[in-house]
Design a protein around this motif. Structure first.
Motif, PDB file in Angstrom:
ATOM      1  N   GLN A 110       0.821  -1.210   0.000  1.00  0.00           N
ATOM      2  CA  GLN A 110       0.000   0.000   0.000  1.00  0.00           C
ATOM      3  C   GLN A 110       0.856   1.261   0.000  1.00  0.00           C
ATOM      4  O   GLN A 110       0.474   2.265  -0.579  1.00  0.00           O
ATOM      5  CB  GLN A 110      -0.928   0.016   1.226  1.00  0.00           C
ATOM      6  N   GLY A 111       2.018   1.193   0.634  1.00  0.00           N
ATOM      7  CA  GLY A 111       2.884   2.358   0.737  1.00  0.00           C
ATOM      8  C   GLY A 111       3.922   2.457  -0.369  1.00  0.00           C
ATOM      9  O   GLY A 111       4.820   3.292  -0.294  1.00  0.00           O
ATOM     10  N   SER A 112       3.811   1.618  -1.382  1.00  0.00           N
ATOM     11  CA  SER A 112       4.808   1.599  -2.458  1.00  0.00           C
ATOM     12  C   SER A 112       4.178   1.963  -3.791  1.00  0.00           C
ATOM     13  O   SER A 112       3.075   1.519  -4.103  1.00  0.00           O
ATOM     14  CB  SER A 112       5.437   0.208  -2.566  1.00  0.00           C
ATOM     15  N   ASP A 113       4.893   2.773  -4.552  1.00  0.00           N
ATOM     16  CA  ASP A 113       4.422   3.163  -5.885  1.00  0.00           C
ATOM     17  C   ASP A 113       5.395   2.747  -6.981  1.00  0.00           C
ATOM     18  O   ASP A 113       4.991   2.304  -8.041  1.00  0.00           O
ATOM     19  CB  ASP A 113       4.216   4.679  -5.955  1.00  0.00           C
ATOM     20  N   THR A 114       6.682   2.903  -6.729  1.00  0.00           N
ATOM     21  CA  THR A 114       7.696   2.691  -7.751  1.00  0.00           C
ATOM     22  C   THR A 114       8.417   1.373  -7.530  1.00  0.00           C
ATOM     23  O   THR A 114       8.989   1.143  -6.468  1.00  0.00           O
ATOM     24  CB  THR A 114       8.708   3.859  -7.742  1.00  0.00           C
TER      25      THR A 114
END
Length: 144
Positions: free
Chosen positions: A16-20
């Motif tokens: 949930q806290g990761s995008d890349t």
């Protein structure tokens, strides 16, 4: 003490806290597992950054020869390389300040885990990021 992956709730929070997601060993061949997994993650909203010195672009994204060439912060380094190559990847991931080292299903290396852990990174080994994401975030990531 033997390595143990984080529990499912911790993995869910991490996703949930990761995008890349930088994908080391991402193939430009659509029939390879690394391509299929990365394409699925891209469709779920993750920014996929290919790390493959033999390709210019993969999945419509510029490919980089090594992690240190990536000009943006990386949340997860997802690895599709043989286990014996992962300590070097862990060192590179630590050097760029990645938050998580994720070794795909069938890949594990205690030395790589130790390097990443010592650098303060989360470590997941021998798990498929696409499977975990599908189970833990079936509706996709919450919009930030």
């Amino acid at each position: 003490m033997a390595f143990q992956n984080p529990d499912r709730e911790q993995i869910k929070h991490l996703l949930q806290g990761s995008d890349t997601v930088a994908v080391v060993g991402l193939s430009d061949n659509p029939e390879r597992i690394s391509y299929m997994v990365s394409e699925a993650m891209q469709k779920k909203g993750y920014t996929i950054i290919p790390v493959n010195p033999n390709a210019d672009t993969i999945l419509g994204q510029k490919s980089y020869a090594k992690l240190s060439d990536i000009p943006v912060p990386v949340d997860i380094v997802n690895v599709f390389r043989r286990s014996e190559h992962t300590p070097g990847v862990a060192e590179e991931a630590a050097a760029i300040g990645a938050k998580t080292l994720w070794l795909q299903l069938g890949i594990s290396n205690e030395e790589a885990a130790s390097i990443a852990s010592a650098a303060g990174m989360n470590v997941i080994m021998d798990r498929c990021i696409k499977v975990e994401d599908s189970i833990l975030l079936p509706e996709g990531k919450p919009k930030s």
